[in-house]
Enzyme design. Sequence first.
Site, mmCIF file in Angstrom:
data_model
loop_
_atom_site.group_PDB
_atom_site.id
_atom_site.type_symbol
_atom_site.label_atom_id
_atom_site.label_comp_id
_atom_site.label_asym_id
_atom_site.label_seq_id
_atom_site.Cartn_x
_atom_site.Cartn_y
_atom_site.Cartn_z
ATOM 1 N N ASP A 139 -46.033 -16.195 -6.509
ATOM 2 C CA ASP A 139 -45.850 -15.242 -5.424
ATOM 3 C C ASP A 139 -46.116 -15.880 -4.063
ATOM 4 O O ASP A 139 -45.354 -15.667 -3.116
ATOM 5 C CB ASP A 139 -46.769 -14.035 -5.630
ATOM 6 C CG ASP A 139 -46.474 -12.903 -4.649
ATOM 7 O OD1 ASP A 139 -45.640 -12.045 -4.969
ATOM 8 O OD2 ASP A 139 -47.074 -12.895 -3.552
ATOM 9 N N CYS A 167 -43.914 -10.332 -3.736
ATOM 10 C CA CYS A 167 -42.652 -10.839 -4.288
ATOM 11 C C CYS A 167 -42.561 -10.551 -5.781
ATOM 12 O O CYS A 167 -41.490 -10.177 -6.282
ATOM 13 C CB CYS A 167 -42.535 -12.342 -4.025
ATOM 14 S SG CYS A 167 -42.541 -12.756 -2.266
ATOM 15 N N ASP A 168 -43.648 -10.728 -6.491
ATOM 16 C CA ASP A 168 -43.639 -10.423 -7.924
ATOM 17 C C ASP A 168 -43.249 -8.974 -8.167
ATOM 18 O O ASP A 168 -42.456 -8.662 -9.073
ATOM 19 C CB ASP A 168 -45.016 -10.683 -8.527
ATOM 20 C CG ASP A 168 -45.293 -12.155 -8.764
ATOM 21 O OD1 ASP A 168 -44.335 -12.916 -8.959
ATOM 22 O OD2 ASP A 168 -46.478 -12.545 -8.757
ATOM 23 N N ARG A 169 -43.816 -8.055 -7.388
ATOM 24 C CA ARG A 169 -43.554 -6.632 -7.605
ATOM 25 C C ARG A 169 -42.120 -6.274 -7.221
ATOM 26 O O ARG A 169 -41.445 -5.509 -7.918
ATOM 27 C CB ARG A 169 -44.532 -5.785 -6.790
ATOM 28 C CG ARG A 169 -46.001 -6.075 -7.049
ATOM 29 C CD ARG A 169 -46.451 -5.710 -8.428
ATOM 30 N NE ARG A 169 -47.865 -6.021 -8.638
ATOM 31 C CZ ARG A 169 -48.508 -5.872 -9.786
ATOM 32 N NH1 ARG A 169 -47.871 -5.410 -10.850
ATOM 33 N NH2 ARG A 169 -49.784 -6.189 -9.897
#
Length: 389
Positions: A139, A167-169
């Site tokens: 991320d 960013c991951d989410r």
Amino acid sequence: MSGPLAGVRIIDLTTVVMGPSATQILGDLGADVIKVESAGGDSMRHIGPMRNPGMGPLFLQANRNKRSIVLDLKAEADMHQLRELIRNADVLISNIRPQAMARLGLSYESATELNPSIIFCSTVGYGEGGPYAGAAVYDDLMQAASGVAGMFERVDGKPRYAPINLCDRVVGLYAAIAVQAALYNRQQTGEGQQVEVPMFETMAQFVLADHIGGRAFVPPLGDTGYLRLLSRSRGPYPTADGYLSLVVYTDAHWRKFSRMIGRPSLVDEDERFRSLQTRTTHAEAAGQLLADELPKKTTAEWLAAFHAADIPACRVNSVDDLFDDPHLHAVAFFRQMEHPSEGTVMVPRSPLNFSATPLEINRLAPTLGEHTGELGAKAYPADSLPTPG
């Protein structure tokens, strides 16, 4: 199982945050998600306070509505079991780098030999065909690469990361959407397909949707950036006793606010405040006016005035405040549930509400390999294992 994806089986070869968040969304929607883990388990199992080893809070919040099976993907017997799971699945989703998947014999081509209609979703750092393809990412790297960290530099003079796995989410949401779209296409055509969800390209699109600015045109008509979002005086704004989030946005909002502060002719007399366009151009001045005025009253006084005038405003919550928020309590957002190994746990539910196919939390996050025996017995008969040697 209930939910709109009831009956869909997903083999989940993802770890950490982005992939597991995507598959939890799909599990919440009713899919049967089988999480394949190594003997050491997903690394997120081991982060944060925990009652028992391997059951940390980040893992608990990204892996409900899943079953866990432990397989050694370098052992032929376990690979045989995984291949049988793939044969009977609708979706295979992985964040293992494509080169490693190919070495394991888990390319899209090999998966379609087992299951021609499989949806094969590969979540990667960078899309195939570019010079960065195959590189490892996290991320932090994606916040830096996509311009998120750089936007803080434009505001504060120094790049930094948002204190959330942003960013991951975000990319996890795109992955969940992509899988559902591929499933719908298969329902219409009977065809499976390979789906690539690259983090860099996804976040570049996400950031540029707000900040492409003048570079939306060729040749450019100006710099990148949405000035209101990049304003140093955007807020939240201090009040007499705390902080307030406030968006005085439309012409009607500004006329109401100008009357509140005893300057009823502000919009007509000051060209900086005359329209949405001029207020955006002069975002620093607009924000500074709010910053100068709000300390004159308490948060409660301002909230009452803004709500009466229908100007969007809310108090600034800490993460801890969320647990006492009256709206979240009214909609039963939090549930205290009994976990088989962890005792009472706090579970924020899915925010989605379906009238015909309501969502349920059918399983809390599994212990490592909790369903290995159950899934192993169903995957293939014992006498079908390859003979050693």
